[in-house]
Enzyme design. Structure first.
Site, short mmCIF file in Angstrom:
data_model
loop_
_atom_site.label_atom_id
_atom_site.label_comp_id
_atom_site.label_asym_id
_atom_site.label_seq_id
_atom_site.Cartn_x
_atom_site.Cartn_y
_atom_site.Cartn_z
N PHE A 59 -6.87 -80.35 -33.09
CA PHE A 59 -6.19 -79.76 -34.25
C PHE A 59 -6.33 -80.59 -35.53
O PHE A 59 -5.88 -80.18 -36.60
CB PHE A 59 -4.70 -79.52 -33.95
CG PHE A 59 -3.92 -80.77 -33.63
CD1 PHE A 59 -3.45 -81.60 -34.63
CD2 PHE A 59 -3.64 -81.11 -32.30
CE1 PHE A 59 -2.73 -82.75 -34.34
CE2 PHE A 59 -2.92 -82.25 -31.99
CZ PHE A 59 -2.46 -83.07 -33.02
N ARG A 104 12.83 -75.99 -38.22
CA ARG A 104 11.71 -75.21 -37.69
C ARG A 104 12.18 -73.94 -36.98
O ARG A 104 11.54 -72.89 -37.08
CB ARG A 104 10.87 -76.07 -36.76
CG ARG A 104 10.11 -77.16 -37.52
CD ARG A 104 9.42 -78.10 -36.58
NE ARG A 104 8.58 -79.07 -37.28
CZ ARG A 104 8.25 -80.24 -36.78
NH1 ARG A 104 8.70 -80.61 -35.58
NH2 ARG A 104 7.48 -81.06 -37.46
N HIS A 117 7.36 -82.79 -41.59
CA HIS A 117 6.92 -83.92 -40.78
C HIS A 117 8.04 -84.94 -40.82
O HIS A 117 8.68 -85.14 -41.85
CB HIS A 117 5.65 -84.55 -41.37
CG HIS A 117 5.36 -85.92 -40.82
ND1 HIS A 117 4.58 -86.11 -39.71
CD2 HIS A 117 5.79 -87.16 -41.20
CE1 HIS A 117 4.52 -87.42 -39.44
NE2 HIS A 117 5.25 -88.06 -40.33
#
EC number: 2.7.4.6
Length: 146
Positions: A59, A104, A117
């Site tokens: 990723f 989230r 993050h």
């Protein structure tokens, strides 16, 4: 009480969607204080350097591409057990696995566009904070300004 510092990045999806204030409300409700903050655009080189730990992961190219797709907001947060507190309020990396009431779980659209993050350890927090901020750019680390 053990006060710690941690790094937070509000990712390009948060800035693009105009939900910076909503994310900040989760941070403040968790008892964390913002002691340094700025908006910036990461270069490809900066994103690669910051996420170098993931370089061998499949990723990595999409992560670097996403993190350079628009402005981000970088912050230093301080509070009691700040690293764990912020990781708890962020929720699981994959929004479909994140609990309701987390950033989230409530706001993220996908595993890539997952809003935020946060440092995963005190050691990484120290390195990540130094990546973005000079010491004189960080206000007092005590919640009462003392």
């Amino acid at each position: 009480m053990m006060f710690e510092k941690t790094l937070s990045i509000l990712k390009p999806d948060v800035v693009e969607r105009g939900i910076i204030g909503r994310v900040l409300s989760y941070i403040e409700a968790a008892g964390l204080r913002i002691v340094a903050q700025r908006m910036c655009a990461l270069s490809h080189e900066q994103a690669e350097a910051f996420y170098a730990v993931h370089k061998a992961r499949p990723f990595f190219p999409s992560l670097v591409g996403f993190m350079t797709s628009g402005p981000v907001v970088v912050q230093v947060l301080v509070g009691e057990s700040a690293v764990k507190t912020y990781r708890d309020v962020m929720g699981a990396t994959n929004p479909s696995e994140a609990a309701p009431g987390t950033i989230r779980g409530d706001l993220a659209e996908s595993i890539d566009a997952n809003c935020v993050h946060g440092s995963d350890s005190l050691e990484n927090a120290e390195w990540e904070i130094k990546f973005f901020f000079k010491e004189h750019e960080i206000m007092s680390s005590m919640p009462n300004g003392k």
